[in-house]
Design a protein around this motif. Structure first.
Motif, PDB file in Angstrom:
ATOM      1  N   LEU A  14       0.830  -1.202   0.000  1.00  0.00           N
ATOM      2  CA  LEU A  14       0.000   0.000   0.000  1.00  0.00           C
ATOM      3  C   LEU A  14       0.869   1.257   0.000  1.00  0.00           C
ATOM      4  O   LEU A  14       0.688   2.149  -0.838  1.00  0.00           O
ATOM      5  N   ALA A 247      -5.946   6.135  -2.977  1.00  0.00           N
ATOM      6  CA  ALA A 247      -5.841   4.734  -2.552  1.00  0.00           C
ATOM      7  C   ALA A 247      -5.344   4.647  -1.113  1.00  0.00           C
ATOM      8  O   ALA A 247      -5.820   3.825  -0.321  1.00  0.00           O
ATOM      9  N   TRP A 251      -7.443   2.778   2.115  1.00  0.00           N
ATOM     10  CA  TRP A 251      -7.000   1.486   2.666  1.00  0.00           C
ATOM     11  C   TRP A 251      -5.992   1.581   3.806  1.00  0.00           C
ATOM     12  O   TRP A 251      -5.544   0.547   4.317  1.00  0.00           O
TER      13      TRP A 251
END
Length: 490
Positions: A14, A247, A251
């Protein structure tokens, strides 16, 4: 959060994704920077001299890599890594939007002044090298006369908005990058226990994400900038950062848990006495500094690709293949492509088959790779001669060696800096390590600018000699340097 992909936590991927898009935006802009600065004003460029453009590129790149030292300090003492990534992403996005100022600000002046300021700025052959220009200066650096515009002050406003929106945009990108880079590296380090064999693998994936961003940026932003207009490329870079930070916002809680929320330095967060460094910690930090000296030399050689080598490719290399002229920025993706393809596997192979080749040896081998690369450039330049274009083969081979050098140097150096740092200073030390790249990048502009006074052949031979000599010194001093690491595995 405990779920893994390819043996590494999902949180690694991530934050590596954020770094991917940050690097996409950075390299997408960097590949165009010198080309844009030196392009004629009638194409939308700033029409700077080659020497000034290369020096600005060096100063900008230097600050890009020096700023993480401050960002790491902020993360350690005040915000924590998570906030630094968020605010850094916002600054980078706004900065890239301001890079488009040279396009839309002149048109805004058209509406306010009811005069064709944007067309005059494009057609008047103005050089934007003067930071604080007045009416008289604009007349001197352009083909304009006072009778061409009834409200000459509007032209001065248009000139400054076009120039300063771009420069301020660069400044915001520097600030945002300074916050992002040490925070991401520090978070990745938190996922692995001390001495973990998976650490280098995690950092290799992290570096691969960086290079994937750089690789795609040159094809997307570089092509748009060279073929459709400079600011089409800059805008594509901005869009990439928006994707990355979005993103991350969605997350981060799922894959990062509590990592990076609180600052790591207890002496600041709890008003306790500062933690004193032991002798072993001081030796480790000394090793970080000493390896950093050689990393500066590597960076000076490597980051010529964005400046002097980029202009060399544009002007001296025969880029026509089967009737198609390959954009100069595409060649910058060769080294990044080599890194992406080989890094995860080569790093794992060295770790298991050649465990004695540590970060110190890898740095020496990387210097050898880039030294040989410049030797090939020198050979190609001699064969090409003064009046002929250099074969495309030489620049391709050069960037292949650049890529192999990067596989050896960057993952191991970042991993070593994080491992050698005291735990409560990880973000700061990693950020400070980027100073080595910053100093090298700053020197890149000044070394590259020597191409306006000396031949490219002289520079290629000089850089090659410096890299190969540095590698020899590093190997001769290996025993003394390795003792400084103590029990830390490099």
């Amino acid at each position: 959060m405990n779920n893994k992909v390819w043996g590494n936590p999902k949180g690694v991927f991530l934050v590596s994704g954020v770094e991917l898009w940050e690097r996409f935006s950075y390299y997408g802009m960097l590949g165009l920077l010198v080309l844009f600065l030196t392009a004629n004003a009638n194409t939308g460029g700033l029409q700077w001299s080659t020497e000034t453009a290369l020096k600005l590129m060096g100063i900008y790149s230097g600050f890009i890599f020096a700023a993480p030292a401050i960002g790491g300090w902020i993360a350690n003492n005040y915000w924590g890594e998570r906030k630094c990534i968020f605010y850094g992403g916002l600054l980078v996005t706004v900065g890239h939007l301001l890079l488009g100022g040279p396009v839309y600000f002149p048109y805004l002046i058209d509406l306010l002044s009811d005069e064709p300021i944007s067309n005059l700025l494009l057609s008047s052959n103005i050089s934007y090298e003067t930071l604080f220009a007045d009416k008289e200066t604009l007349i001197q650096v352009s083909s304009l006369s006072l009778d061409q515009v009834t409200q000459y002050s509007w032209l001065v406003v248009g000139y400054h908005l076009k120039l300063w929106s771009f420069l301020i945009g660069l400044g915001l990108i520097v600030m945002g990058t300074g916050l992002i880079k040490p925070a991401v590296s520090s978070i990745i380090n938190h996922f692995y226990a001390p001495g973990s064999k998976s650490r280098d693998s995690g950092f290799a994936f992290f570096m691969s994400s960086i290079y994937l961003g750089a690789f795609s940026a040159n094809f997307v932003a570089g092509t748009l900038g060279e073929k459709l207009g400079w600011h089409a490329g800059f805008s594509a870079a901005a869009l990439g950062m928006v994707v990355g930070i979005t993103a991350y916002i969605i997350w981060q809680k799922k894959y990062l848990g509590d990592i990076g929320i609180e600052p790591q330095n207890p002496s600041k967060s709890r008003n306790e006495q500062p933690i004193k460094l032991s002798l072993e910690h001081k030796k480790r930090l000394a090793l970080v500094v000493l390896m950093g000296v050689f990393t500066v030399i590597y960076a000076v050689a490597f980051y010529q690709k964005g400046g002097m080598l980029n202009l060399y490719t544009l002007n001296k290399v025969n880029r026509v293949v089967w009737g198609f002229e390959i954009p100069a920025t595409w060649f910058l993706s060769i080294s990044t492509g080599i890194f992406i393809v080989s890094a995860p596997y080569l790093v794992k192979l060295v770790a298991h088959k050649f465990p004695k080749i540590d970060a110190i040896y890898k740095l020496a081998l990387g210097l050898i790779c880039i030294g040989i690369a410049y030797s090939l450039l020198a050979l190609g330049d001699v064969i090409g001669g003064d009046n002929e274009k250099v074969s495309i083969l030489w620049i391709v081979l050069t960037y292949i060696l650049f890529g192999l050098g990067d596989v050896l140097v960057w993952p191991a150096q970042i991993s070593a800096a994080a491992a050698l740092a005291p735990k409560h200073l990880t973000s700061f030390v990693v950020g400070a390590w980027y100073l080595t790249i910053g100093i090298g990048s700053w020197l890149t502009g000044y070394v590259g600018a020597l191409s306006t006074e000396y031949s490219h052949l002289s520079l290629f031979v000089g850089i090659s000699t410096a890299c190969l000599f540095s590698a020899m010194v590093l190997m001769l001093c290996y025993g003394s340097l390795s003792k400084l690491s103590g029990k830390v595995s490099l």
